[in-house]
Write a protein that holds these residues in place. Structure first.
Motif, PDB file in Angstrom:
ATOM      1  N   MET A 156       8.992  26.803  40.112  1.00 30.80           N
ATOM      2  CA  MET A 156       8.808  27.886  41.077  1.00 30.80           C
ATOM      3  C   MET A 156       9.328  29.210  40.540  1.00 30.80           C
ATOM      4  O   MET A 156       8.647  30.231  40.604  1.00 30.80           O
ATOM      5  CB  MET A 156       9.500  27.553  42.402  1.00 30.80           C
ATOM      6  N   VAL A 157      10.554  29.216  40.041  1.00 32.96           N
ATOM      7  CA  VAL A 157      11.166  30.445  39.526  1.00 32.96           C
ATOM      8  C   VAL A 157      12.084  30.116  38.351  1.00 32.96           C
ATOM      9  O   VAL A 157      12.453  28.969  38.133  1.00 32.96           O
ATOM     10  CB  VAL A 157      11.990  31.191  40.608  1.00 32.96           C
ATOM     11  N   HIS A 158      12.438  31.174  37.617  1.00 33.80           N
ATOM     12  CA  HIS A 158      13.478  31.140  36.574  1.00 33.80           C
ATOM     13  C   HIS A 158      13.119  30.299  35.354  1.00 33.80           C
ATOM     14  O   HIS A 158      14.001  29.836  34.628  1.00 33.80           O
ATOM     15  CB  HIS A 158      14.827  30.663  37.137  1.00 33.80           C
ATOM     16  N   THR A 214       9.923  21.648  41.599  1.00 34.39           N
ATOM     17  CA  THR A 214       9.760  20.789  42.766  1.00 34.39           C
ATOM     18  C   THR A 214      10.108  19.358  42.366  1.00 34.39           C
ATOM     19  O   THR A 214       9.774  18.910  41.264  1.00 34.39           O
ATOM     20  CB  THR A 214       8.319  20.827  43.300  1.00 34.39           C
ATOM     21  N   LYS A 215      10.768  18.644  43.276  1.00 34.58           N
ATOM     22  CA  LYS A 215      11.132  17.251  43.002  1.00 34.58           C
ATOM     23  C   LYS A 215       9.906  16.346  42.938  1.00 34.58           C
ATOM     24  O   LYS A 215       9.886  15.341  42.221  1.00 34.58           O
ATOM     25  CB  LYS A 215      12.089  16.737  44.080  1.00 34.58           C
ATOM     26  N   HIS A 216       8.863  16.724  43.702  1.00 35.23           N
ATOM     27  CA  HIS A 216       7.680  15.877  43.826  1.00 35.23           C
ATOM     28  C   HIS A 216       6.551  16.276  42.883  1.00 35.23           C
ATOM     29  O   HIS A 216       5.481  15.665  42.893  1.00 35.23           O
ATOM     30  CB  HIS A 216       7.165  15.922  45.263  1.00 35.23           C
ATOM     31  N   GLY A 217       6.763  17.314  42.071  1.00 35.40           N
ATOM     32  CA  GLY A 217       5.739  17.734  41.122  1.00 35.40           C
ATOM     33  C   GLY A 217       4.663  18.620  41.695  1.00 35.40           C
ATOM     34  O   GLY A 217       3.695  18.958  40.995  1.00 35.40           O
ATOM     35  N   GLY A 218       4.790  19.015  42.973  1.00 34.32           N
ATOM     36  CA  GLY A 218       3.800  19.900  43.580  1.00 34.32           C
ATOM     37  C   GLY A 218       3.821  21.282  42.959  1.00 34.32           C
ATOM     38  O   GLY A 218       4.868  21.758  42.509  1.00 34.32           O
ATOM     39  N   ILE A 219       2.651  21.929  42.928  1.00 26.85           N
ATOM     40  CA  ILE A 219       2.574  23.259  42.328  1.00 26.85           C
ATOM     41  C   ILE A 219       3.198  24.309  43.253  1.00 26.85           C
ATOM     42  O   ILE A 219       3.295  24.116  44.457  1.00 26.85           O
ATOM     43  CB  ILE A 219       1.129  23.648  41.960  1.00 26.85           C
ATOM     44  N   THR A 220       3.615  25.403  42.656  1.00 30.19           N
ATOM     45  CA  THR A 220       4.295  26.469  43.387  1.00 30.19           C
ATOM     46  C   THR A 220       3.754  27.829  42.964  1.00 30.19           C
ATOM     47  O   THR A 220       3.167  27.973  41.889  1.00 30.19           O
ATOM     48  CB  THR A 220       5.806  26.449  43.109  1.00 30.19           C
ATOM     49  N   THR A 221       4.002  28.822  43.820  1.00 30.27           N
ATOM     50  CA  THR A 221       3.600  30.197  43.512  1.00 30.27           C
ATOM     51  C   THR A 221       4.730  31.148  43.860  1.00 30.27           C
ATOM     52  O   THR A 221       5.600  30.842  44.679  1.00 30.27           O
ATOM     53  CB  THR A 221       2.359  30.599  44.318  1.00 30.27           C
ATOM     54  N   HIS A 222       4.681  32.317  43.268  1.00 32.99           N
ATOM     55  CA  HIS A 222       5.718  33.336  43.481  1.00 32.99           C
ATOM     56  C   HIS A 222       5.105  34.701  43.185  1.00 32.99           C
ATOM     57  O   HIS A 222       4.731  34.989  42.051  1.00 32.99           O
ATOM     58  CB  HIS A 222       6.899  33.067  42.538  1.00 32.99           C
ATOM     59  N   ASP A 223       4.967  35.516  44.226  1.00 31.36           N
ATOM     60  CA  ASP A 223       4.470  36.887  44.064  1.00 31.36           C
ATOM     61  C   ASP A 223       5.504  37.840  44.643  1.00 31.36           C
ATOM     62  O   ASP A 223       6.123  37.549  45.674  1.00 31.36           O
ATOM     63  CB  ASP A 223       3.137  37.076  44.788  1.00 31.36           C
ATOM     64  N   GLU A 224       5.654  39.007  44.022  1.00 32.24           N
ATOM     65  CA  GLU A 224       6.736  39.926  44.419  1.00 32.24           C
ATOM     66  C   GLU A 224       6.373  41.365  44.087  1.00 32.24           C
ATOM     67  O   GLU A 224       5.789  41.650  43.050  1.00 32.24           O
ATOM     68  CB  GLU A 224       8.008  39.535  43.663  1.00 32.24           C
ATOM     69  N   HIS A 225       6.739  42.272  44.996  1.00 31.15           N
ATOM     70  CA  HIS A 225       6.688  43.709  44.741  1.00 31.15           C
ATOM     71  C   HIS A 225       8.021  44.339  45.136  1.00 31.15           C
ATOM     72  O   HIS A 225       8.682  43.875  46.076  1.00 31.15           O
ATOM     73  CB  HIS A 225       5.598  44.387  45.571  1.00 31.15           C
ATOM     74  N   THR A 226       8.381  45.393  44.437  1.00 24.60           N
ATOM     75  CA  THR A 226       9.459  46.281  44.882  1.00 24.60           C
ATOM     76  C   THR A 226       8.829  47.333  45.787  1.00 24.60           C
ATOM     77  O   THR A 226       7.853  47.986  45.406  1.00 24.60           O
ATOM     78  CB  THR A 226      10.137  46.972  43.684  1.00 24.60           C
ATOM     79  N   ILE A 227       9.394  47.487  46.990  1.00 25.12           N
ATOM     80  CA  ILE A 227       8.835  48.452  47.941  1.00 25.12           C
ATOM     81  C   ILE A 227       9.939  49.326  48.530  1.00 25.12           C
ATOM     82  O   ILE A 227      11.125  48.980  48.469  1.00 25.12           O
ATOM     83  CB  ILE A 227       8.074  47.755  49.089  1.00 25.12           C
ATOM     84  N   VAL A 228       9.528  50.450  49.100  1.00 26.52           N
ATOM     85  CA  VAL A 228      10.427  51.277  49.903  1.00 26.52           C
ATOM     86  C   VAL A 228       9.864  51.302  51.326  1.00 26.52           C
ATOM     87  O   VAL A 228       8.652  51.394  51.523  1.00 26.52           O
ATOM     88  CB  VAL A 228      10.581  52.702  49.315  1.00 26.52           C
ATOM     89  N   ILE A 229      10.748  51.158  52.305  1.00 26.25           N
ATOM     90  CA  ILE A 229      10.316  51.146  53.703  1.00 26.25           C
ATOM     91  C   ILE A 229      10.004  52.572  54.141  1.00 26.25           C
ATOM     92  O   ILE A 229      10.847  53.469  54.050  1.00 26.25           O
ATOM     93  CB  ILE A 229      11.393  50.533  54.617  1.00 26.25           C
ATOM     94  N   ARG A 230       8.781  52.760  54.599  1.00 27.88           N
ATOM     95  CA  ARG A 230       8.321  54.049  55.121  1.00 27.88           C
ATOM     96  C   ARG A 230       7.972  53.885  56.607  1.00 27.88           C
ATOM     97  O   ARG A 230       7.916  52.769  57.128  1.00 27.88           O
ATOM     98  CB  ARG A 230       7.098  54.538  54.353  1.00 27.88           C
ATOM     99  N   LYS A 231       7.682  55.004  57.244  1.00 28.40           N
ATOM    100  CA  LYS A 231       7.401  55.006  58.683  1.00 28.40           C
ATOM    101  C   LYS A 231       6.280  54.053  59.059  1.00 28.40           C
ATOM    102  O   LYS A 231       6.340  53.357  60.091  1.00 28.40           O
ATOM    103  CB  LYS A 231       7.059  56.440  59.123  1.00 28.40           C
ATOM    104  N   ASN A 232       5.241  54.002  58.227  1.00 26.06           N
ATOM    105  CA  ASN A 232       4.055  53.210  58.565  1.00 26.06           C
ATOM    106  C   ASN A 232       3.946  51.906  57.787  1.00 26.06           C
ATOM    107  O   ASN A 232       2.886  51.279  57.754  1.00 26.06           O
ATOM    108  CB  ASN A 232       2.796  54.049  58.343  1.00 26.06           C
ATOM    109  N   GLY A 233       5.040  51.480  57.145  1.00 26.32           N
ATOM    110  CA  GLY A 233       5.020  50.237  56.385  1.00 26.32           C
ATOM    111  C   GLY A 233       5.576  50.448  54.987  1.00 26.32           C
ATOM    112  O   GLY A 233       6.050  51.532  54.644  1.00 26.32           O
ATOM    113  N   GLY A 234       5.530  49.407  54.186  1.00 21.08           N
ATOM    114  CA  GLY A 234       6.100  49.481  52.844  1.00 21.08           C
ATOM    115  C   GLY A 234       5.226  50.252  51.871  1.00 21.08           C
ATOM    116  O   GLY A 234       4.007  50.109  51.871  1.00 21.08           O
TER     117      GLY A 234
END
Length: 248
Positions: free
Chosen positions: A75-77, A222-242
């Motif tokens: 999953m990560v690292h 994963t202990k069971h071998g299932g596939i995983t995903t990981h998506d990420e953005h750096t954002i700044v909180i603005r009035k109408n959303g990130g």
């Protein structure tokens, strides 16, 4: 509140985040069966250093590499090594950059060649969760609400949202308060304009049962071998959303 950033600080973070985006753009071009994880790591480090920046991950609590490269059930690292990508793999690449004392961080899961239907589904669900949760991340929303919003995309698609690993604040440090979980809970920090955070849904095909590989002390599988995903953005909180700082 120390994790509210002013526009001058956000400008510096935007530059670090721009380099993160460049690295992802260039690595994406290289993703095909036969390329090794070490080649991807070396290319990322080359780009970061050419931009007079520092790979934040390298040396972080002893992590040995400039990127995390996590394949299939990792999953990560994941630590880049001489393993080569194969047709049907999915890979999450996580990149952190420090420039002039400020950080940017982003991760994306990519298909290699022809992937399974379940891989396509979980990647689509994770990307949708990331993109929609960024729009949802407005002032006044609690982190518990944001976590529940992210988790809903996993649930409706038949996947599980990771609980042990979470998003985070970011700025002068790669990991700052507040923690940004990917599951629903009561309360939590209230989002405010000027907060800079990393939203990073991590979905699992199967139960949320993970372990850290004892061979390297980093790789989360994963202990069971299932596939995983990981998506990420750096954002700044603005009035109408990130506002996405690490936009590709």
């Amino acid at each position: 509140m120390p994790y509210i950033k002013n526009e001058s600080e956000i400008k510096l973070m935007r530059e670090a985040s721009r380099i993160v985006a460049i690295v992802h753009q260039e690595l994406k071009k290289l993703l095909k069966p036969g390329i090794s994880l070490l080649e991807l790591n070396d290319k990322a480090e080359e780009i970061i250093l050419k931009n007079n920046a520092t790979p934040t991950f390298k040396g972080y609590h002893g992590f040995p590499s400039s990127i995390c490269a996590s394949i299939n059930d990792i999953m990560v690292h994941g630590i880049p090594n001489d393993r080569t990508l194969k047709d049907g793999d999915i890979i999450s690449i996580d990149v952190g950059v420090m420039k002039d004392g400020w950080n940017g961080d982003a991760a994306f899961t990519f298909p290699i060649g022809n992937v399974s239907k379940e891989a396509e589904l979980i990647m689509k669900a994770t990307k949708e969760a990331l993109n929609e949760s960024i729009k949802f991340a407005k002032p006044g929303v609690s982190l518990g609400e944001l976590g529940g919003f992210i988790e809903s995309f996993a649930i409706k698609n038949g996947f599980t949202s990771a609980r042990e690993y979470v998003g985070h604040g970011i700025g002068k440090e790669m990991h700052e308060d507040p923690l940004v979980p990917n599951y629903s809970f009561k309360g939590g920090e209230i989002l405010k304009e000027g907060m800079t955070i990393c939203i990073e849904p991590m979905f699992i095909n199967g139960k949320d049962e993970l372990f850290v590989d004892p061979l390297d002390g980093w790789t989360v599988r994963t202990k069971h071998g299932g596939i995983t995903t990981h998506d990420e953005h750096t954002i700044v909180i603005r009035k109408n959303g990130g506002e996405i700082l690490t936009k590709l």
